[in-house]
Design a protein around this motif. Structure first.
Motif, PDB file in Angstrom:
ATOM      1  N   MET A   1      43.324  34.923  33.916  1.00  0.00           N
ATOM      2  CA  MET A   1      43.321  36.723  34.154  1.00  0.00           C
ATOM      3  C   MET A   1      43.997  36.003  36.133  1.00  0.00           C
ATOM      4  O   MET A   1      43.462  35.566  36.693  1.00  0.00           O
ATOM      5  N   ALA A   2      45.050  37.336  36.265  1.00  0.00           N
ATOM      6  CA  ALA A   2      45.164  37.660  37.958  1.00  0.00           C
ATOM      7  C   ALA A   2      44.527  37.482  38.819  1.00  0.00           C
ATOM      8  O   ALA A   2      43.613  38.621  38.339  1.00  0.00           O
ATOM      9  N   ASP A   3      43.789  36.692  39.784  1.00  0.00           N
ATOM     10  CA  ASP A   3      42.817  36.640  40.682  1.00  0.00           C
ATOM     11  C   ASP A   3      43.287  37.483  41.794  1.00  0.00           C
ATOM     12  O   ASP A   3      42.132  38.408  42.101  1.00  0.00           O
ATOM     13  N   LYS A   4      44.477  38.281  41.868  1.00  0.00           N
ATOM     14  CA  LYS A   4      44.994  39.395  43.174  1.00  0.00           C
ATOM     15  C   LYS A   4      46.529  39.198  42.506  1.00  0.00           C
ATOM     16  O   LYS A   4      47.324  38.230  41.909  1.00  0.00           O
ATOM     17  N   LEU A   5      46.229  40.375  42.481  1.00  0.00           N
ATOM     18  CA  LEU A   5      48.004  41.256  42.300  1.00  0.00           C
ATOM     19  C   LEU A   5      48.815  41.199  43.585  1.00  0.00           C
ATOM     20  O   LEU A   5      48.312  41.742  44.782  1.00  0.00           O
ATOM     21  N   ASP A   6      49.994  40.894  43.342  1.00  0.00           N
ATOM     22  CA  ASP A   6      50.815  40.519  44.565  1.00  0.00           C
ATOM     23  C   ASP A   6      51.856  41.934  45.132  1.00  0.00           C
ATOM     24  O   ASP A   6      52.540  42.768  43.857  1.00  0.00           O
ATOM     25  N   ALA A  51      39.031  41.845  37.965  1.00  0.00           N
ATOM     26  CA  ALA A  51      37.843  41.043  38.451  1.00  0.00           C
ATOM     27  C   ALA A  51      36.797  40.793  37.467  1.00  0.00           C
ATOM     28  O   ALA A  51      36.299  39.656  38.025  1.00  0.00           O
ATOM     29  N   LEU A  52      36.369  41.712  36.973  1.00  0.00           N
ATOM     30  CA  LEU A  52      35.531  41.223  35.841  1.00  0.00           C
ATOM     31  C   LEU A  52      35.705  40.249  35.299  1.00  0.00           C
ATOM     32  O   LEU A  52      36.753  39.900  34.012  1.00  0.00           O
ATOM     33  N   ASP A  53      34.972  38.949  34.818  1.00  0.00           N
ATOM     34  CA  ASP A  53      35.208  38.037  33.985  1.00  0.00           C
ATOM     35  C   ASP A  53      34.176  38.353  32.488  1.00  0.00           C
ATOM     36  O   ASP A  53      33.306  38.899  32.442  1.00  0.00           O
ATOM     37  N   LEU A  54      35.420  38.502  31.570  1.00  0.00           N
ATOM     38  CA  LEU A  54      34.850  38.998  30.249  1.00  0.00           C
ATOM     39  C   LEU A  54      34.810  37.548  29.131  1.00  0.00           C
ATOM     40  O   LEU A  54      35.347  36.523  30.121  1.00  0.00           O
ATOM     41  N   ASP A  55      33.604  37.295  28.306  1.00  0.00           N
ATOM     42  CA  ASP A  55      33.413  36.464  27.922  1.00  0.00           C
ATOM     43  C   ASP A  55      34.214  36.318  26.170  1.00  0.00           C
ATOM     44  O   ASP A  55      34.732  37.035  26.187  1.00  0.00           O
ATOM     45  N   ASP A  56      34.861  34.534  26.397  1.00  0.00           N
ATOM     46  CA  ASP A  56      35.558  34.512  25.071  1.00  0.00           C
ATOM     47  C   ASP A  56      35.291  35.160  24.185  1.00  0.00           C
ATOM     48  O   ASP A  56      35.479  35.301  22.713  1.00  0.00           O
TER      49      ASP A  56
END
Length: 66
Positions: A1-6, A51-56
């Motif tokens: 997932m994108a860490d930062k959107l432009d 920004a939330l890391d989800l478990d696969d």
């Protein structure tokens, strides 16, 4: 997932124009700036979720059936 959107105005303007063209929905020039503004606001609102890391290995909850 994108860490930062432009969220550059030029990039969002192009994104809005291309998206509108892709779905066949013209945006009147009088409304274009407000559409871009709403996209900018939406990107700010969604940042904590992105920004939330989800478990696969997460399993979705079952669907409630009455």
């Amino acid at each position: 997932m994108a860490d930062k959107l432009d969220t550059g105005k030029a990039d969002l303007g192009r994104w809005v124009d291309e998206g509108a063209k892709a779905i066949g929905m013209p945006i009147a020039p009088a409304y274009r700036a407000n559409v871009i503004l709403n996209i900018e606001r939406s990107l700010v609102i969604v940042q904590p979720l992105l920004a939330l890391d989800l478990d696969d290995e997460l399993t979705p909850a079952p669907v409630f059936t009455p």
